[in-house]
Design a protein around this motif. Structure first.
Motif: not given
Ligand code: FAD
Length: 225
Positions: A195, A199, A202-203, A210
Motif C-alpha cells: 500500500g 502510493k 502513483e505520486d 515523490s
C-alpha cells in the motif's frame, strides 16, 4: 483479512473504473524503445506502455540479483473445523516474536491456521521434504499452548517467504528501463508495504516526483536490522 478476497475486491475496483484485467498472461521478455516499454507474453503478444509497475512477487527476475533480498521457506497447517475453542481467549490471533516462531489464528468456519517454523532454504525440493515434519511440529507447538483443543490437520503446505536484510521493502529501478518500477514488498508486512509503495509510485508517475521514493530505492544505503 482474507488475502484472496482482498485481491478480488481490488480487481473489482479496477474493473469498475474501466481498467482491463488479463489473467493467465505470462510475461516472458521485455525491451525498451525511445519513450515506451515493450513487454512480450508467452503467447507472443506485445504490450506497449509508457509507464510500467511490475509486482511479480518472489518470481521477479530482479529479485534473484537483489543483494538486499532474502528467501526462506515457511510452513502452515489448516485444521478441520474445531467444535470448542474454550480456553482460547476471544480466539485472539497469536504471533510469537521467538525464532523459530509460530503464529496461529482461527477462521470464520472454525478452523485453525497454524504457521511458521521457517527454514533457511530457497530450494523447492528441500522446502517440500520438510512439509510433513513441519506439520507435526506446528501441531505440537499448538498443543503445548492449548492441550484441550483438538487440532486435526486437514491441509498443510510449504511456501517460499521473501524478506530483506534491513527489513524494508524495495522499489527497484533500472536505467535501461526508464518509467518502469519494480515493487518488491518483501517482509512480514508485505501487504501493508504494498500500500505504501503503491502510493509512492502513483505520486512519482502522476506528479513526476515523490519525496519518499529515495527511502525505498534499491540504491539506498543498507540499514541495520
Ligand atoms: C507464507 C506467507 C505468509 C505471509 N504473511 C503475511 C502477513 O501476515 N501479512 C502481510 O502483510 N504479508 C504477508 N506475506 C507477504 C505477502 O503475501 C506479500 O508481500 C504479498 O503477497 C506481495 O504481493 P505482490 O502483489 O507484490 O506479489 P504476489 O502476491 O507474489 O503476486 C505476484 C504475482 O505476479 C505473478 N507473476 C510473477 N511472474 C510473472 C510473469 N513473468 N508474468 C506474469 N505474472 C507473473 C505471480 O503469478 C503472482 O500472481 C506472507 C507471505 C507468505 C509467503
Amino acid at each position: 483479512m482474507n488475502p484472496l478476497k482482498f485481491v478480488y475486491g481490488l480487481l473489482e475496483k479496477v474493473k469498475s473504473r474501466g481498467g482491463l484485467i488479463f489473467e493467465n498472461t505470462e510475461i516472458t521478455g521485455k525491451r525498451y524503445e525511445q519513450d515506451h516499454a515493450l513487454f512480450y507474453t508467452k503467447e507472443h503478444r506485445e504490450i506497449r506502455a509508457r509507464y510500467v509497475i511490475i509486482a511479480a512477487g518472489y518470481e521477479d527476475s530482479d529479485f534473484k540479483t537483489e543483494k538486499n533480498a532474502t528467501l526462506a521457506s515457511s510452513y502452515a497447517v489448516i485444521t478441520k473445523p474445531v467444535a470448542d475453542f474454550s480456553g482460547w481467549y476471544k480466539r485472539t490471533l497469536i504471533w510469537e516474536t521467538a525464532r523459530p516462531y509460530v503464529y496461529m489464528r482461527t477462521t470464520p468456519d472454525n478452523r485453525i491456521i497454524i504457521g511458521g517454523m521457517d527454514k533457511d532454504t530457497s530450494y523447492a525440493e528441500t522446502r517440500d521434504s520438510k512439509i510433513l515434519a513441519s506439520k507435526d511440529k506446528l501441531i505440537t507447538a499448538f498443543n503445548s499452548l492449548f492441550p484441550d483443543i483438538q487440532a486435526i490437520p486437514e491441509y498443510y503446505l510449504g511456501a517460499f517467504y521473501g524478506g530483506t536484510h534491513d527489513g524494508m521493502p524495495i522499489i527497484s529501478q533500472n536505467e535501461a528501463y526508464p518509467n518502469c518500477y519494480m515493487i518488491m514488498a518483501y517482509g512480514d508486512n508485505g501487504t501493508v508495504y504494498n500500500g505504501v509503495l503503491a502510493k509512492i509510485v502513483e505520486d512519482q508517475i502522476l506528479t513526476g516526483a515523490s519525496p519518499d521514493l529515495n527511502l525505498y530505492l534499491q540504491t539506498r544505503p543498507l540499514a541495520a536490522k
